[in-house]
Enzyme design. Structure first.
Site, short mmCIF file in Angstrom:
data_model
loop_
_atom_site.label_atom_id
_atom_site.label_comp_id
_atom_site.label_asym_id
_atom_site.label_seq_id
_atom_site.Cartn_x
_atom_site.Cartn_y
_atom_site.Cartn_z
N GLY A 174 4.60 -10.20 3.77
CA GLY A 174 5.32 -10.15 5.04
C GLY A 174 4.54 -10.88 6.13
N MET A 218 0.85 -1.19 0.00
CA MET A 218 0.00 0.00 0.00
C MET A 218 0.89 1.25 0.00
SD MET A 218 -3.49 -0.82 2.00
CE MET A 218 -2.93 -0.51 3.65
N GLY A 219 2.16 1.09 -0.38
CA GLY A 219 3.06 2.24 -0.45
C GLY A 219 3.58 2.63 0.93
N ASP A 262 1.76 -9.21 8.82
CA ASP A 262 0.31 -9.42 8.70
C ASP A 262 0.08 -10.93 8.57
OD1 ASP A 262 -0.82 -6.62 8.53
OD2 ASP A 262 0.68 -6.54 6.96
N GLY A 289 11.10 -3.14 5.41
CA GLY A 289 10.39 -4.42 5.34
C GLY A 289 9.96 -4.71 3.90
N HIS A 290 9.41 -3.69 3.24
CA HIS A 290 9.00 -3.88 1.84
C HIS A 290 10.22 -4.16 0.95
CE1 HIS A 290 5.64 -1.14 3.29
NE2 HIS A 290 4.98 -2.18 2.82
N SER A 329 6.46 -0.82 10.17
CA SER A 329 5.10 -0.65 9.66
C SER A 329 4.96 0.76 9.13
CB SER A 329 4.10 -0.87 10.80
OG SER A 329 2.84 -0.32 10.46
O1 PAF Z 1 -0.40 -5.81 3.50
C1 PAF Z 1 -0.77 -4.86 2.79
O2 PAF Z 1 -0.04 -3.89 2.59
C2 PAF Z 1 -2.14 -4.89 2.16
O3 PAF Z 1 -3.07 -5.49 2.98
C3 PAF Z 1 -2.14 -5.52 0.75
C4 PAF Z 1 -1.72 -6.98 0.80
C5 PAF Z 1 -1.21 -4.76 -0.17
C6 PAF Z 1 -3.56 -5.47 0.16
O4 PAF Z 1 -4.01 -4.16 0.06
#
Ligand code: PAF
Length: 276
Positions: free
Chosen positions: A145, A28-29, A148, A34-35, A183
């Protein structure tokens, strides 16, 4: 950068024709380390990496933080390019949910516990957007990740149930050196709240250690809740659950997962830890 399904598919065609494998990272940007870890891992698994940046309105309830969710598309694009991502897909809300959009995915039982109790419509929104994104991109693998954790299990369940031929890969949580799980929502925390937030990973570790040392699980969880409340948390839950079914457990059996969610001020934080 592609903003429509049409442009996305046009960009994917030559890769498919060349026989390139594709790994996909949904986001979600408001990207953080982490990303970037997910992108680096994706890069090692496949010839091409696609990341999506889409703040999905369907997974936010009306009282949640959709409007203030951090948005920084240009910065995200630069970070993704630097990490070696080959294509950024940033669809508009209209592209994902055009007029007369009706179909949603009901993720079933796994979505009714833990987060599902406090965010009853959340996983329907997550499931719907993730399945749309997977079908738009049709990657060989998609990386999520473990931060979640419940989301990861739900995506695995749906992909299995619907025979979607995509490998779902879970990637361990990335933490700051002081233990706080990374986060995008951490940016909401004041310096003082951030300090108090450290009680969340600490409590997970202490509770895990207590359970592994044979302490009564109900008592260990109650102690954890009390410590979190004393640190200023307003907790939704701290639970020990079966790592696959998320059914709560009171007699320890591995693999289990400790999962927690609560508010520091108006910021809701979640975290989890393997217990095995
Ligand atoms: O984990 C997230 O960032 C969001 O829930 C996802 C998987 C991109 C779906 O919108």
């Amino acid at each position: 950068m592609a903003h429509s399904v049409r442009d996305l598919r046009a960009a994917l065609i030559p890769w498919r024709e060349a026989g390139d494998t594709v790994a996909y990272v949904p986001t979600m940007g408001a990207l953080h380390r982490g990303h970037i870890t997910l992108i680096t891992k994706a890069k090692k698994m496949a010839r091409r990496v696609v990341a999506s940046v889409f703040v999905n309105p369907m997974q936010f309830a009306p009282n949640e933080d959709l409007a203030r969710y951090p948005r920084q598309l240009e910065k995200d694009r630069d970070m993704l390019a630097e990490a070696g991502c080959d294509l950024v897909y940033a669809p508009t809300v209209e592209e994902m949910y055009p007029p007369h959009f009706e179909t949603t995915i009901d993720p079933g039982k796994l979505a009714t516990v833990l987060e599902g109790v406090y965010r009853p419509t959340h996983f329907r929104g997550v499931a719907t957007v993730v399945i749309k994104l997977l079908l738009q991109i049709l990657p060989d693998a998609a990386l999520f990740g473990e931060k979640d954790y419940q989301q990861l299990l739900i995506v695995r369940q749906i992909v299995r149930d619907l025979n979607i031929p995509i490998h779902i890969i879970g990637v361990p949580i990335v933490r700051d050196p002081d233990g706080l799980a990374l986060s995008s929502r951490n940016t909401y925390l004041s310096a003082e709240d951030r300090q108090r937030a450290l009680m969340l990973p600490k409590t997970l570790q202490d509770t895990r250690d207590a359970v592994l040392a044979g302490r009564d699980i109900g008592i260990a969880l109650a102690d954890g809740m009390a410590n979190l409340a004393a640190a200023g948390f307003s907790m939704d839950y701290l639970e020990l659950a079966d790592a696959t079914t998320l059914v709560p457990i009171r007699k320890f059996e591995a693999p289990a997962r400790l999962l927690a969610a609560g508010f520091i001020g108006s910021t809701r934080l979640i975290d989890n830890l393997a217990v095995q």
